[in-house]
Design an enzyme around this catalytic site. Structure first.
Site, PDB file in Angstrom:
ATOM      1  N   ASP A 120       0.844  -1.189   0.000  1.00 12.03           N
ATOM      2  CA  ASP A 120       0.000   0.000   0.000  1.00 12.03           C
ATOM      3  C   ASP A 120       0.883   1.245   0.000  1.00 12.03           C
ATOM      4  O   ASP A 120       1.903   1.303   0.696  1.00 12.03           O
ATOM      5  CB  ASP A 120      -0.885  -0.032   1.247  1.00 12.03           C
ATOM      6  CG  ASP A 120      -1.861   1.110   1.304  1.00 12.03           C
ATOM      7  OD1 ASP A 120      -2.662   1.253   0.363  1.00 12.03           O
ATOM      8  OD2 ASP A 120      -1.833   1.859   2.303  1.00 12.03           O
TER       9      ASP A 120
ATOM     10  N   GLU B  69       1.494  -0.167  -4.989  1.00 17.76           N
ATOM     11  CA  GLU B  69       0.373   0.719  -5.321  1.00 17.76           C
ATOM     12  C   GLU B  69       0.934   2.091  -5.685  1.00 17.76           C
ATOM     13  O   GLU B  69       1.566   2.760  -4.866  1.00 17.76           O
ATOM     14  CB  GLU B  69      -0.581   0.874  -4.144  1.00 17.76           C
ATOM     15  CG  GLU B  69      -1.765   1.775  -4.499  1.00 17.76           C
ATOM     16  CD  GLU B  69      -2.452   2.394  -3.291  1.00 17.76           C
ATOM     17  OE1 GLU B  69      -3.616   2.811  -3.437  1.00 17.76           O
ATOM     18  OE2 GLU B  69      -1.826   2.487  -2.222  1.00 17.76           O
TER      19      GLU B  69
ATOM     20  N   ASP C  79     -10.531   2.000  -4.633  1.00 15.06           N
ATOM     21  CA  ASP C  79     -10.130   3.400  -4.502  1.00 15.06           C
ATOM     22  C   ASP C  79     -10.710   4.313  -5.580  1.00 15.06           C
ATOM     23  O   ASP C  79     -10.534   5.526  -5.507  1.00 15.06           O
ATOM     24  CB  ASP C  79      -8.605   3.519  -4.539  1.00 15.06           C
ATOM     25  CG  ASP C  79      -7.964   3.113  -3.218  1.00 15.06           C
ATOM     26  OD1 ASP C  79      -8.566   3.364  -2.161  1.00 15.06           O
ATOM     27  OD2 ASP C  79      -6.870   2.526  -3.239  1.00 15.06           O
TER      28      ASP C  79
END
Length: 632
Positions: free
Chosen positions: A361, A398, A473
């Protein structure tokens, strides 16, 4: 049709270089190959590199002919000071020259950034090239064990009680993190037959470790699966069930920040020993960055980006109070996250779980204090630790924007490909960028955006990018398209055929809608009506991809990019797949397959089964807002 005596410019598109097939490293010697039409009759062929940061042209020699092709091969001098070697081909003709690079075939030398890139010592996670991923937000996929569900009011999150929702209710904006639907790992295990029928071979799970929120990006215990998701035993059972079906799993590693309720931080005094917050003498104080610890500037510091104003001001991810950022300058943070033999990144790669990789992340934000200093150092260290446990582990980052620095062989295998796939395709189909601002993108623009992203990456990394249409997201594609399932089917065609690894976001295949977070995290509609035509489209394309080495690891060639129509080919050896996307009204286009060395070939249409005999040019009639796929 070519003229009787082809000119160099007419022959130029025929030049082919497919990195996986046309280069090798043997006993420390690198060799590259280039396929040229015999009619081109070059005076000399070179490969250009910079082994000492100075241009070197190494001569290639003809090594064999096959039909209209001639193969040229020779040594490539690697750069000993840089793991990534950049190279391009120079073809000298009687009165002109051609250059071959990621920019295609050009009459002049391409800029260095457009050269092919190769890290011969890079070891990719090759299994991902043939994988079809499916992303699951665990709380919203399937409730397999209602006994472990969160009850309304069981505890408070950000000062408000958590809420148990029924499966058919919509998430409420501003409350999403404290809303729970009961999805768990037992539910995922129960639905593996559904996923296998769809054709899925690997799962990417949003965070599963102990956390007070439903999204679980605020970890409280990295070594325990949240009991409301089933706990460690349920995850071990899921992993065993996946292996029994030949499937794999990648987990979300949220190590940029923890929960404010993690014992290391302990904002509310819930831990057995005092944590960092409010206790300058705590052993874990240096795990985080506090304004009072040596920072100067008073109110200026308090107003700095990312600072959480409180009795003990600290840096949170984007200033979010629940997500205090870890400071990797502290040796104990390094030890607990990756360097110790029982570090959190290592233990889940071992039995009984044996996960197949990590998705990091906000990978670009991990580092030392504000500004993520020495970020690359830590991503390299993560990679080493993960690969020590599993030499085939997939290291995924990410990044919402360009990820070139992280994708050169020493850090990540792939990135969530928002920059190089999702954003360009969605802009082409919706007329809006990722911020919902209007943008004009025609097929030529789309081709340029895709090519720009590919050009910066070694070929193995192009193959390892995780392509997606939707995620937790961003709004779901179905909603962004205004419910236009014809355009959604077109996008699915692109997802399953473009270079890189396809990843479906749960529910996209049945037409699940959802706007911005948390609406894009609606429960899977198991008991509602599905768009069966859309699901069948996904299944057919997934089956094609799983059976096609050209789609898994073949070369890429743009064939047409004009107006509403974008077409490309994937090629490996004798296998050819041609893909045509039309976002506009019905039209007819001519695709130059002779430019791929296929002056005559037979192709089969994936969607109607018709066979087509091609003599140099493939004539395609496309319905409005439709796609076509031809295989041969």
């Amino acid at each position: 049709m070519h003229p009787p005596h082809p000119t160099p410019h007419a022959l130029a598109p025929h030049v082919l270089h497919y990195p996986l097939a046309d280069r090798c490293l043997h006993e420390g010697r690198a060799t590259v190959s280039l396929r040229l039409p015999r009619a081109l009759q070059p005076v000399c062929v070179y490969v250009r590199s910079e082994p000492n940061n100075e241009e070197l042209l190494s001569k290639l020699e003809p090594v064999g002919a096959h039909g209209p092709w001639e193969r040229w091969s020779g040594p490539l001098r690697l750069n000993p000071a840089d793991p990534v070697t950049r190279y391009a081909f120079k073809v000298v003709l009687e009165s002109a020259q051609l250059w071959v690079s990621e920019a295609g075939v050009t009459p002049h030398a391409p800029e260095r950034d457009l050269h092919f890139r190769w890290n011969p010592r890079y070891v990719p996670a090759r299994w991902v090239w043939s994988a079809v991923f499916y992303q699951i937000f665990p709380d919203r996929f399937c409730d397999g064990d209602p006994s472990n569900n969160v009850s309304s009011g069981a505890y408070r999150y950000e000062g408000k009680p958590v809420v148990a929702k029924t499966w058919d209710e919509r998430p409420v904006r501003g409350q999403g993190a404290r809303e729970f639907y009961g999805g768990d790992l037992q539910g995922i295990t129960a639905k593996l037959p559904y996923l296998q029928d769809l054709g899925v071979t690997a799962l990417y799970l949003n965070p599963i470790f102990t956390s007070p929120s439903s999204h679980k990006y605020d970890t409280v215990d990295y070594l325990q699966v949240d009991p409301h998701l089933g706990g460690n035993d349920a995850f071990a059972s899921l992993c065993a069930a996946l292996r029994a079906r030949g499937m794999r799993v990648v987990l979300d590693a949220v190590v940029n920040h923890t929960s404010e309720r993690h014992p290391w931080f302990d904002r509310y005094g819930e831990a057995l020993e005092p944590g960092a917050y409010g206790h300058p003498e705590a052993p874990t104080r240096g795990f985080y960055t506090f304004v009072k610890d040596g920072a100067e500037g008073g109110e200026d510091v308090l107003e700095a980006e990312g600072v959480v104003r409180s009795d003990d001001p600290y840096h949170g991810w984007l200033g979010v109070a629940t997500l205090p950022v870890l400071n990797f300058a502290h040796p104990e943070v390094q030890r607990r996250v990756y360097s110790d033999q029982n570090a959190l990144l290592r233990v889940w790669l071992r039995p009984p779980y044996r996960i197949d990789g990590w998705r990091f992340d906000v990978a670009h934000m991990i580092g030392e204090g504000p500004g993520a200093r020495n970020n690359a150092r830590y991503l390299r260290a993560f990679r080493r630790a993960v690969r020590e446990e599993n030499p085939e582990a997939y290291v995924l980052g990410e990044h919402f924007f360009e990820a070139t620095p992280w994708l050169q062989g020493d850090q990540e295998d792939g990135a969530m490909n928002y920059y190089g796939f999702t954003a360009p395709l969605r802009a082409f189909l919706t007329g809006r960028d990722h911020r919902a601002h209007p943008v004009r993108v025609d097929a030529a623009d789309l081709g340029a955006m895709l090519a720009r992203a590919r050009a910066k990456l070694p070929f193995e990394h192009q193959l390892s990018q995780l392509n997606l249409l939707s995620s937790h997201d961003i709004p779901r594609l179905q909603t962004e398209l205004g419910g236009d399932t014809a355009l959604h089917r077109l996008a699915a065609t692109a997802l399953l055929t473009y270079i890189g690894v396809p990843c479906l976001y749960y529910g996209d295949e049945v037409g699940l809608e959802g706007s911005h977070d948390p609406d894009n995290r609606r429960p899977f509609p198991w008991d509602a009506a599905w768009d069966e035509r859309l699901r069948a489209h996904y299944r057919r394309l997934i089956a094609l991809r799983r059976g096609s080495r050209a789609l898994q690891e073949g070369g890429f060639a743009e064939l047409y990019a004009r107006g509403d129509v974008y077409a490309f080919a994937r090629i490996l050896g004798e296998e050819l797949v041609v893909v045509v996307l039309n976002r506009g009204p019905q039209t007819r286009v001519a695709l130059p397959l002779d430019a791929l060395g296929r002056p005559a070939t037979r192709l089969r249409s994936l969607f109607d089964g018709a066979e087509v005999a091609v003599e140099g040019v493939l004539e395609v009639t496309l319905a409005a807002r439709a796609s076509a796929v031809f295989c041969g």
